[in-house]
Design a protein around this motif. Structure first.
Motif, PDB file in Angstrom:
ATOM      1  N   SER A 152      50.693  16.452  58.943  1.00  9.76           N
ATOM      2  CA  SER A 152      51.600  16.472  57.796  1.00  9.76           C
ATOM      3  C   SER A 152      51.799  15.030  57.336  1.00  9.76           C
ATOM      4  CB  SER A 152      52.942  17.091  58.187  1.00  9.76           C
ATOM      5  OG  SER A 152      53.636  16.233  59.077  1.00  9.76           O
ATOM      6  N   GLU A 153      52.308  14.857  56.134  1.00 13.06           N
ATOM      7  CA  GLU A 153      52.528  13.502  55.628  1.00 13.06           C
ATOM      8  C   GLU A 153      53.506  12.745  56.510  1.00 13.06           C
ATOM      9  OE1 GLU A 153      53.198  13.018  51.450  1.00 13.06           O
ATOM     10  OE2 GLU A 153      52.116  14.857  50.971  1.00 13.06           O
TER      11      GLU A 153
ATOM     12  N   SER B 142      43.408  13.702  56.943  1.00 12.69           N
ATOM     13  CA  SER B 142      44.732  13.849  56.340  1.00 12.69           C
ATOM     14  C   SER B 142      44.794  13.154  54.986  1.00 12.69           C
ATOM     15  CB  SER B 142      45.796  13.275  57.277  1.00 12.69           C
ATOM     16  OG  SER B 142      45.770  13.922  58.538  1.00 12.69           O
ATOM     17  N   PHE B 143      44.169  11.994  54.884  1.00 10.17           N
ATOM     18  CA  PHE B 143      44.089  11.266  53.608  1.00 10.17           C
ATOM     19  C   PHE B 143      43.551  12.177  52.505  1.00 10.17           C
ATOM     20  CE2 PHE B 143      40.726   9.312  50.999  1.00 10.17           C
ATOM     21  CZ  PHE B 143      41.440   8.415  50.228  1.00 10.17           C
ATOM     22  N   ALA B 144      42.414  12.831  52.794  1.00  8.91           N
ATOM     23  CA  ALA B 144      41.779  13.671  51.782  1.00  8.91           C
ATOM     24  C   ALA B 144      42.617  14.913  51.484  1.00  8.91           C
ATOM     25  CB  ALA B 144      40.381  14.080  52.255  1.00  8.91           C
ATOM     26  N   THR B 145      43.149  15.531  52.528  1.00  6.81           N
ATOM     27  CA  THR B 145      43.918  16.754  52.348  1.00  6.81           C
ATOM     28  C   THR B 145      45.178  16.497  51.543  1.00  6.81           C
ATOM     29  OG1 THR B 145      43.079  17.567  54.467  1.00  6.81           O
ATOM     30  CG2 THR B 145      44.998  18.679  53.557  1.00  6.81           C
ATOM     31  N   HIS B 146      45.867  15.398  51.826  1.00  2.00           N
ATOM     32  CA  HIS B 146      47.099  15.089  51.110  1.00  2.00           C
ATOM     33  C   HIS B 146      46.817  14.715  49.657  1.00  2.00           C
ATOM     34  CE1 HIS B 146      48.985  14.033  55.271  1.00  2.00           C
ATOM     35  NE2 HIS B 146      48.796  15.329  55.099  1.00  2.00           N
ATOM     36  N   LEU B 147      45.700  14.029  49.405  1.00  2.00           N
ATOM     37  CA  LEU B 147      45.331  13.731  48.021  1.00  2.00           C
ATOM     38  C   LEU B 147      45.078  15.018  47.245  1.00  2.00           C
ATOM     39  CD1 LEU B 147      42.871  10.679  47.982  1.00  2.00           C
ATOM     40  CD2 LEU B 147      45.169  10.813  47.022  1.00  2.00           C
ATOM     41  N   LEU B 148      44.369  15.940  47.861  1.00  2.00           N
ATOM     42  CA  LEU B 148      44.052  17.196  47.198  1.00  2.00           C
ATOM     43  C   LEU B 148      45.315  17.999  46.932  1.00  2.00           C
ATOM     44  CD1 LEU B 148      41.487  18.739  46.253  1.00  2.00           C
ATOM     45  CD2 LEU B 148      41.672  20.057  48.364  1.00  2.00           C
ATOM     46  N   ALA B 149      46.222  18.033  47.907  1.00  2.00           N
ATOM     47  CA  ALA B 149      47.467  18.778  47.750  1.00  2.00           C
ATOM     48  C   ALA B 149      48.326  18.199  46.639  1.00  2.00           C
ATOM     49  CB  ALA B 149      48.241  18.775  49.061  1.00  2.00           C
TER      50      ALA B 149
ATOM     51  N   LEU C 161      38.729  16.950  43.020  1.00  2.00           N
ATOM     52  CA  LEU C 161      37.828  17.121  44.154  1.00  2.00           C
ATOM     53  C   LEU C 161      36.634  16.176  44.083  1.00  2.00           C
ATOM     54  CD1 LEU C 161      38.016  18.988  46.593  1.00  2.00           C
ATOM     55  CD2 LEU C 161      36.453  20.562  45.464  1.00  2.00           C
ATOM     56  N   ARG C 162      36.110  15.952  42.873  1.00  2.00           N
ATOM     57  CA  ARG C 162      34.977  15.037  42.717  1.00  2.00           C
ATOM     58  C   ARG C 162      35.376  13.608  43.076  1.00  2.00           C
ATOM     59  NH1 ARG C 162      29.820  17.105  42.467  1.00  2.00           N
ATOM     60  NH2 ARG C 162      29.776  18.947  41.135  1.00  2.00           N
ATOM     61  N   ALA C 163      36.571  13.209  42.668  1.00  2.00           N
ATOM     62  CA  ALA C 163      37.036  11.856  42.976  1.00  2.00           C
ATOM     63  C   ALA C 163      37.212  11.685  44.481  1.00  2.00           C
ATOM     64  CB  ALA C 163      38.351  11.580  42.251  1.00  2.00           C
ATOM     65  N   ILE C 164      37.750  12.709  45.131  1.00  2.00           N
ATOM     66  CA  ILE C 164      37.937  12.641  46.578  1.00  2.00           C
ATOM     67  C   ILE C 164      36.582  12.578  47.274  1.00  2.00           C
ATOM     68  CG2 ILE C 164      38.819  13.895  48.590  1.00  2.00           C
ATOM     69  CD1 ILE C 164      41.027  15.002  46.768  1.00  2.00           C
ATOM     70  N   GLN C 165      35.619  13.311  46.752  1.00  2.00           N
ATOM     71  CA  GLN C 165      34.251  13.260  47.297  1.00  2.00           C
ATOM     72  C   GLN C 165      33.731  11.821  47.277  1.00  2.00           C
ATOM     73  OE1 GLN C 165      31.407  15.284  44.876  1.00  2.00           O
ATOM     74  NE2 GLN C 165      29.647  14.580  46.054  1.00  2.00           N
ATOM     75  N   GLN C 166      33.943  11.132  46.168  1.00  2.00           N
ATOM     76  CA  GLN C 166      33.468   9.755  46.044  1.00  2.00           C
ATOM     77  C   GLN C 166      34.225   8.820  46.980  1.00  2.00           C
ATOM     78  OE1 GLN C 166      33.865   8.893  41.872  1.00  2.00           O
ATOM     79  NE2 GLN C 166      32.131  10.166  41.276  1.00  2.00           N
ATOM     80  N   LEU C 167      35.529   9.040  47.118  1.00  2.00           N
ATOM     81  CA  LEU C 167      36.330   8.186  47.994  1.00  2.00           C
ATOM     82  C   LEU C 167      35.909   8.339  49.449  1.00  2.00           C
ATOM     83  CD1 LEU C 167      39.904   8.639  46.480  1.00  2.00           C
ATOM     84  CD2 LEU C 167      38.451   6.607  46.347  1.00  2.00           C
ATOM     85  N   LEU C 168      35.532   9.562  49.821  1.00  2.00           N
ATOM     86  CA  LEU C 168      35.127   9.812  51.203  1.00  2.00           C
ATOM     87  C   LEU C 168      33.683   9.400  51.464  1.00  2.00           C
ATOM     88  CD1 LEU C 168      36.730  13.331  51.783  1.00  2.00           C
ATOM     89  CD2 LEU C 168      37.518  11.149  52.711  1.00  2.00           C
ATOM     90  N   GLY C 169      32.886   9.313  50.404  1.00  2.00           N
ATOM     91  CA  GLY C 169      31.483   8.966  50.572  1.00  2.00           C
ATOM     92  C   GLY C 169      30.621  10.143  50.971  1.00  2.00           C
TER      93      GLY C 169
ATOM     94  N   ALA D 285      34.668  21.683  52.557  1.00  2.00           N
ATOM     95  CA  ALA D 285      34.838  22.086  53.951  1.00  2.00           C
ATOM     96  C   ALA D 285      35.699  21.083  54.698  1.00  2.00           C
ATOM     97  CB  ALA D 285      33.474  22.212  54.622  1.00  2.00           C
ATOM     98  N   TYR D 286      35.487  19.795  54.416  1.00  2.00           N
ATOM     99  CA  TYR D 286      36.182  18.738  55.140  1.00  2.00           C
ATOM    100  C   TYR D 286      37.677  18.789  54.901  1.00  2.00           C
ATOM    101  CZ  TYR D 286      36.783  14.050  57.075  1.00  2.00           C
ATOM    102  OH  TYR D 286      37.163  12.971  57.842  1.00  2.00           O
ATOM    103  N   THR D 287      38.060  19.070  53.684  1.00  2.00           N
ATOM    104  CA  THR D 287      39.479  19.080  53.350  1.00  2.00           C
ATOM    105  C   THR D 287      40.128  20.430  53.566  1.00  2.00           C
ATOM    106  OG1 THR D 287      38.882  19.473  51.046  1.00  2.00           O
ATOM    107  CG2 THR D 287      39.309  17.205  51.695  1.00  2.00           C
ATOM    108  N   ALA D 288      39.359  21.389  54.053  1.00  3.43           N
ATOM    109  CA  ALA D 288      39.908  22.710  54.377  1.00  3.43           C
ATOM    110  C   ALA D 288      40.719  23.280  53.213  1.00  3.43           C
ATOM    111  CB  ALA D 288      40.778  22.620  55.636  1.00  3.43           C
ATOM    112  N   VAL D 289      40.128  23.235  52.044  1.00  3.13           N
ATOM    113  CA  VAL D 289      40.813  23.701  50.849  1.00  3.13           C
ATOM    114  C   VAL D 289      40.951  25.217  50.886  1.00  3.13           C
ATOM    115  CG1 VAL D 289      40.770  23.706  48.336  1.00  3.13           C
ATOM    116  CG2 VAL D 289      39.748  21.825  49.579  1.00  3.13           C
ATOM    117  N   ASP D 290      42.131  25.724  50.610  1.00  4.06           N
ATOM    118  CA  ASP D 290      42.282  27.176  50.570  1.00  4.06           C
ATOM    119  C   ASP D 290      41.778  27.718  49.242  1.00  4.06           C
ATOM    120  OD1 ASP D 290      44.508  27.373  48.571  1.00  4.06           O
ATOM    121  OD2 ASP D 290      45.632  26.337  50.131  1.00  4.06           O
ATOM    122  N   SER D 291      41.470  28.984  49.213  1.00  2.00           N
ATOM    123  CA  SER D 291      40.839  29.592  48.045  1.00  2.00           C
ATOM    124  C   SER D 291      41.725  29.519  46.808  1.00  2.00           C
ATOM    125  CB  SER D 291      40.479  31.051  48.348  1.00  2.00           C
ATOM    126  OG  SER D 291      41.630  31.786  48.711  1.00  2.00           O
TER     127      SER D 291
END
Length: 309
Positions: A125-126, A260-267, A272-280, A289-295
């Motif tokens: 959690s944050e 957690s960084f990616a998940t909290h950004l998404l929340a 999603l594309r920007a987070i993809q670039q930030l994570l590399g 899959a990495y950010t465990a995004v719910d449907s």
């Protein structure tokens, strides 16, 4: 490498691995794993058929051969995830060789790997992430080491860095800029923004560190007690102490801070594309899959990106 492999096939494997390194930017660990995977497969074929294996014999591999190899691997206790990776390496090499030598690789490429459930670190959690950052600075006997541990963990959570990426920073990266160029897996570069809190944490560490970091731009930014590059196991150890003190699960590792960084950004509504670039990440599916995004959240992002007429 087994003597049961012909010189031509050994050379072909070496050339393929060189191709992956030079053109695709494959990491050293990836190349090492692929070499072992493909060599293991080819050695099995040689033992299975009782003959030396060359490119021509590889072109005659059947679906029965593939099933026998996978059954042998399972019998040796190879996990489904590892077998799937080995099969992927075998297919990659075969596809490359087939294009070069002009044979039909269908029997190998059509082989279906075992199903496995992708294991992902669970995000904190944050509040828990912030508590971890505060906690990791309470174990060291020296102030500069405490500041170092805080700085590293802050970079993992604040910038989404892998532990290896954080520890690969050098004195030349200090003081941290607002935008930091990171060389990630396979030598691929990306630009990540550095939050003021992260710059402040690193500056505090540099101020207290007894080594002349600014005067040694080619050496590691984060140092061990004896002055050498910081061992990642030390950060894992301090994270273990922190999660024990906070009552957090064993999944609260250094890698979980990046997760957690990616998940909290998404929340918070991050793209999603920007987070993809930030994570590399090379593909968007990996980020999903990495950010465990719910449907539900994925559908919201899809609707925003592709509004219906």
């Amino acid at each position: 490498m087994s003597l049961a492999l012909s010189p031509a096939l050994r050379d072909a494997l070496t050339n393929w691995l060189d191709h992956l390194t030079a053109l695709d930017g494959a990491a050293e660990n990836t190349v090492t794993a692929y070499r072992a995977d493909v060599t293991g497969f080819l050695s099995f074929l040689a033992a299975h058929h009782g003959e030396s294996i060359g490119p021509a014999r590889l072109a005659r591999v059947t679906q029965s051969d593939m099933r026998a190899w996978m059954a042998s691997e399972r019998g040796r206790g190879t996990a489904s995830r590892s077998l799937a990776r080995s099969l992927s390496a075998v297919k990659g090499f075969t596809r490359w060789l087939a294009e070069r030598d002009g044979f039909d690789p269908t029997a190998i490429l059509a082989a279906r790997g075992p199903k496995y459930q992708r294991k992902l670190p669970r995000p904190l959690s944050e509040n828990a992430a912030r508590e971890v950052i505060d906690q990791v600075g309470t174990f060291a006997r020296e102030d500069w080491i405490a500041a170092r541990d805080i700085a590293v963990v802050t970079l993992l959570y604040g910038c989404g860095l892998r532990i290896s990426e954080a520890l690969n920073l050098t004195g030349a990266d200090h003081p941290l800029p607002e935008l930091l160029r990171i060389r990630g897996k396979g030598g691929k570069e990306r630009i990540v923004p550095v939050l003021p809190a992260a710059r402040k944490a690193v500056a505090r560490y540099a101020e207290l560190c007894p080594m002349a970091i600014a005067e040694e731009p080619g050496k590691a930014l984060f140092r061990g007690a004896r002055g050498g590059p910081l061992n990642p196991r030390l950060i894992a150890g301090v994270m273990e102490k922190a999660r024990a003190g906070l009552g957090l699960p064993a999944s609260a590792t250094p890698h979980a801070m990046r997760h957690s960084f990616a998940t909290h950004l998404l929340a918070a509504g991050g793209d999603l594309r920007a987070i993809q670039q930030l994570l590399g990440h090379a593909s968007l599916s990996t980020t999903q899959a990495y950010t465990a995004v719910d449907s539900t959240r994925l559908m919201e992002i899809y609707e925003e990106a592709h509004p219906r007429a």
